[in-house]
Enzyme design. Sequence first.
Site, PDB file in Angstrom:
ATOM      1  NE  ARG A   1      75.440  44.470  26.986  1.00 28.87           N
ATOM      2  CZ  ARG A   1      76.520  45.232  26.923  1.00 28.87           C
ATOM      3  NH1 ARG A   1      76.605  46.328  27.628  1.00 28.87           N
ATOM      4  NH2 ARG A   1      77.523  44.890  26.140  1.00 28.87           N
TER       5      ARG A   1
ATOM      6  CB  SER B   1      71.159  32.090  30.658  1.00 31.08           C
ATOM      7  OG  SER B   1      70.523  31.913  29.419  1.00 31.08           O
ATOM      8  NE  ARG B   2      71.651  39.025  34.024  1.00 33.62           N
ATOM      9  CZ  ARG B   2      71.457  39.660  32.861  1.00 33.62           C
ATOM     10  NH1 ARG B   2      72.063  39.270  31.753  1.00 33.62           N
ATOM     11  NH2 ARG B   2      70.670  40.724  32.812  1.00 33.62           N
ATOM     12  CG  LEU B   3      75.790  29.366  33.407  1.00 32.66           C
ATOM     13  CD1 LEU B   3      75.158  29.331  34.792  1.00 32.66           C
ATOM     14  CD2 LEU B   3      75.210  28.237  32.546  1.00 32.66           C
TER      15      LEU B   3
END
Length: 235
Positions: free
Chosen positions: A8, A212-214
Amino acid sequence: MAIADLRRDYNASSLNREDLNADPIAQFDLWFNTALAARTPGNFFRRAGVSTYKWFQSVFGKTSSEANAMTLATADREGHPSARIVLLKGVDARGFIFFTQYEGNKGRELTENPHAALVFYWPELERQVCVGGSVVKLPAAESDAYFQSRPRGSRLAAWVERQSTPVPDREFLEARYRKLHEQYPGAVPRPEYWGGYILAPTRIEFWQGRPSRLHDRFRYHKQPDGSWKVERLAP
Ligand SMILES: Cc1cc2nc3c(=O)[nH]c(=O)nc-3n(C[C@H](O)[C@H](O)[C@H](O)COP(=O)(O)O)c2cc1C
């Protein structure tokens, strides 16, 4: 679909240093109330009518309204951890309040080792809050007041058997429950082994999912003078 392929991307919101309240409890209040509001489609449809709500449930599944469900992690004196869900029942300048049995697994662990952690996850908002600190028992008068505010069935159930004790079968629990109904036809007193805890936080982290998991993460750390130091953490 393989579990490894479940993925997700988080893009609902962002969290910036200037958005943060200086007081982490006030910041928690703000996020908690947003989480409550985010879980209102069920309430909306309930107001709109039972049939609309049933239709909504059949199409979208059950709606959750437990923004106050949190994972409570404890550890015994050797440091062996355990975790389970409990319900947040209040938050104030002292900390996070929950109710349980003092002599079950978690109660025993908290007696041996008062250090504990809480985790809230509000998927609708792509938010997580992690809390660490140590617990003390809530004053007995406050546990009495909350116990008496609970439905009669819940008050009786607290007397059935000590939490986390092995029992032979379902019938054992129901027979005890029926007997308690007769034993306490009116008022149900609070068992002395049942009550509240306050987790006094020394750190609280607010996590907002980002693409982007940032992710955005800010941790408040309590300083010796009682003030809070805030740091952004790498995702
Ligand atoms: C949604 C949900 C809410 C719960 N709320 C509580 C609670 O407020 N207090 C409690 O003692 N247990 C609550 N439980 C049950 C606990 O998860 C756990 O089974 C129980 O407290 C025994 O834990 P222990 O053996 O680690 O002491 C809840 C469970 C769920 C799934």
